[in-house]
Scaffold this active site. Structure first.
Site, PDB file in Angstrom:
ATOM      1  N   ARG A  46      36.337  44.651  26.620  1.00  0.00           N
ATOM      2  CA  ARG A  46      35.597  45.806  26.083  1.00  0.00           C
ATOM      3  C   ARG A  46      35.068  46.637  27.250  1.00  0.00           C
ATOM      4  O   ARG A  46      34.946  46.138  28.370  1.00  0.00           O
ATOM      5  CB  ARG A  46      34.478  45.370  25.154  1.00  0.00           C
ATOM      6  CG  ARG A  46      33.410  44.527  25.773  1.00  0.00           C
ATOM      7  CD  ARG A  46      32.469  43.960  24.720  1.00  0.00           C
ATOM      8  NE  ARG A  46      33.047  42.787  24.071  1.00  0.00           N
ATOM      9  CZ  ARG A  46      32.921  41.537  24.534  1.00  0.00           C
ATOM     10  NH1 ARG A  46      32.277  41.312  25.647  1.00  0.00           N
ATOM     11  NH2 ARG A  46      33.463  40.512  23.915  1.00  0.00           N
ATOM     12  N   ILE A 134      25.882  37.228  50.722  1.00  0.00           N
ATOM     13  CA  ILE A 134      25.795  36.812  52.138  1.00  0.00           C
ATOM     14  C   ILE A 134      27.218  36.583  52.672  1.00  0.00           C
ATOM     15  O   ILE A 134      27.960  35.799  52.100  1.00  0.00           O
ATOM     16  CB  ILE A 134      25.009  35.478  52.295  1.00  0.00           C
ATOM     17  CG1 ILE A 134      23.682  35.523  51.538  1.00  0.00           C
ATOM     18  CG2 ILE A 134      24.803  35.142  53.766  1.00  0.00           C
ATOM     19  CD1 ILE A 134      22.925  34.197  51.543  1.00  0.00           C
ATOM     20  N   LYS A 203      30.350  25.585  45.481  1.00  0.00           N
ATOM     21  CA  LYS A 203      30.201  26.376  46.714  1.00  0.00           C
ATOM     22  C   LYS A 203      30.235  25.467  47.945  1.00  0.00           C
ATOM     23  O   LYS A 203      30.821  25.803  48.981  1.00  0.00           O
ATOM     24  CB  LYS A 203      28.899  27.172  46.657  1.00  0.00           C
ATOM     25  CG  LYS A 203      28.881  28.186  45.509  1.00  0.00           C
ATOM     26  CD  LYS A 203      27.476  28.686  45.204  1.00  0.00           C
ATOM     27  CE  LYS A 203      27.463  29.614  44.000  1.00  0.00           C
ATOM     28  NZ  LYS A 203      26.114  29.896  43.501  1.00  0.00           N
TER      29      LYS A 203
HETATM   30  N1  HSE Z   1      24.350  30.937  38.884  1.00  0.00           N
HETATM   31  C1  HSE Z   1      24.537  31.253  40.255  1.00  0.00           C
HETATM   32  C2  HSE Z   1      23.201  31.097  40.959  1.00  0.00           C
HETATM   33  C3  HSE Z   1      25.057  32.659  40.377  1.00  0.00           C
HETATM   34  O1  HSE Z   1      22.173  30.953  40.295  1.00  0.00           O
HETATM   35  O2  HSE Z   1      23.174  31.102  42.170  1.00  0.00           O
HETATM   36  C4  HSE Z   1      25.748  32.948  41.667  1.00  0.00           C
HETATM   37  O3  HSE Z   1      26.807  32.100  41.932  1.00  0.00           O
END
Ligand code: HSE
Length: 434
Positions: A46, A134, A203
């Site tokens: 959308r 970053i 991460k």
């Molecule tokens: N949910 C993630 C955080 C968003 O709170 O850092 C960014 O990856």
């Protein structure tokens, strides 16, 4: 300037940020890239009222963007691993370069995606996948290329950091603070990814690969979230000169690489201990440069767009370069990644904060210290709190010196069996970050 056509797939928080920043800063971005970069296609179920789509081709089926002959670069901002993975592989298959902000996709399927991209001589860039705005991936991959990296420790989930900061600063409950982070748009669609450490671990797996030349190995990491941290732990830590931060830690040790995400007591004087709210920070210890710290917004529309667009510029600058001369996806040339052992959590050594609820009677302290000394665990500090009104038990806080996790777990099991000890022992690991 040669035009480069971009197809943005996903027009949510990050997609709309990319679309609008690309338009707003187009002249500067083009001057940096040396090409005329144009968003020609948008793939979204959308429209987003924040974006004027009158000048672009809008596809409701994102796969049409991956197949469009005139699209050079597909920007995947859908999230998750279902449609996003299909889209990315389809785009690669059609010879398109890919940019994504999708940490889960890279952490879980990155090895396969990079392999597919290398076979098709296209690039896959993912700066926005770690710590939002970053540029920490670029810092590790390029800025620290001279170094042997020793460890990486990061606050890489803004939601978790916001919750812990609110608990400390305003004595707020975990649930209240989480609801706020969701309203601010920082939390994942499934907030358990934030509070149970999964998002941070996605991460961390990426950072560890970049730092240590290992393939992505999310499934071997130790993950502990912040649900069990209570306001009293945050206050106790403060009293002892520490702050509780939810850290992702990747460390090279003799037996391999440690990969762990857990709440951590950090001395309150460390810069990392003073990163508050939704901000992220990554501290990297490397042999030549020493410690370097990267700080900034870890999420949000335009901060994340900043990283996505930096990737677009980086990619466009080298699109015509021989593939083997481009910066490798995981910092090291793919053939030189090593299957280094990820250390079992039971073998990891850390200092620890322990909180026990005990009946205040003769000999309890001595029974507990005997169990600890019997396992070779040295006590660094001990604190007994006044009993709360109407309560017959007291909180006992123990800080241990460095101890192997398996020895500590054995001691905790024995302590929990003592008649005078109520409930479970709360354990929070400690890091000096020296
Ligand atoms: N949910 C993630 C955080 C968003 O709170 O850092 C960014 O990856």
């Amino acid at each position: 300037m040669k035009p480069v056509n971009i197809g943005i797939c996903g027009l949510g928080t990050v997609g709309s940020g990319v679309f609008n920043v690309m338009q707003r800063n187009r002249a500067e971005i083009n001057a940096r890239a040396g090409h005329d970069i144009r968003v020609t296609h948008v793939g979204a179920r959308r429209d987003n009222p924040a974006c004027d789509l009158s000048q672009v081709i809008v596809e409701r089926d994102v796969l049409n963007v991956a197949k469009a002959p005139d699209v050079d670069v597909v920007v995947e901002l859908i999230g998750g691993c279902d449609i996003a993975k299909t889209l990315v592989l389809e785009a690669i298959n059609h010879g398109k370069h890919v940019i994504t902000a999708n940490k889960a996709l890279i952490a879980l399927h990155g090895n396969e995606i990079f392999q597919a991209a290398s076979e098709k001589n296209v690039g896959v860039y993912y700066e926005a996948a770690v710590a939002g705005g970053i540029p920490v991936i670029k810092a590790i991959r390029e800025g620290l290329a001279a170094n042997s990296i020793q460890w990486v420790a990061g606050i890489i989930n803004g939601t978790g950091n916001y919750i812990l900061s609110e608990m400390r600063d305003h004595g707020r409950s975990f649930e209240d603070a989480l609801a706020d982070a969701q309203a601010l748009g920082y939390a994942e669609a499934d907030p358990s990814f934030d509070v149970d450490g999964i998002d941070a671990c996605h991460k961390l797996a990426i950072l560890a690969s970049l730092a240590f030349a290992i393939p992505l190995q999310f499934d071997k990491a130790f993950i502990e979230g912040i649900r069990h941290v209570e306001t009293q732990d945050v206050e106790n830590a403060e009293e002892l000169g520490y702050r509780i931060k939810h850290l992702g830690i990747a460390k090279r040790v003799d037996s391999g690489v440690e990969l762990r995400v857990h709440p951590t007591l950090v001395p309150d004087k460390r810069l990392l201990a003073n990163v508050d709210g939704v901000m992220n920070a990554v501290l990297i210890q490397a042999d030549a440069v020493g410690p370097t710290l990267y700080y900034g917004p870890g999420a949000g529309s335009e901060p994340t767009a900043s990283s996505v667009i930096a990737d677009i510029v980086d990619l466009v600058r080298v699109m015509d370069v021989e593939p083997h001369l481009r910066v490798p996806s995981l910092a090291f040339h793919p053939g030189l990644l090593k299957e280094d052992q990820i250390v079992e959590q039971s073998d990891i050594e850390t200092a620890n904060y322990l909180r026990l609820q005990v009946i205040d009677e003769l000999g309890v302290m001595s029974a507990i210290t005997q169990i600890l000394s019997g396992k070779g665990i040295n006590i660094q500090a001990m604190m007994q709190k006044e009993p709360k009104e109407g309560e017959s038990t007291v909180s006992l806080i123990i800080l241990t010196n460095k101890v192997k996790e398996s020895s500590l777990q054995a001691a905790i099991s024995e302590i929990e069996e003592l008649r005078a000890v109520e409930g479970k022992v709360t354990q929070i690991r400690m890091e000096s970050l020296n």
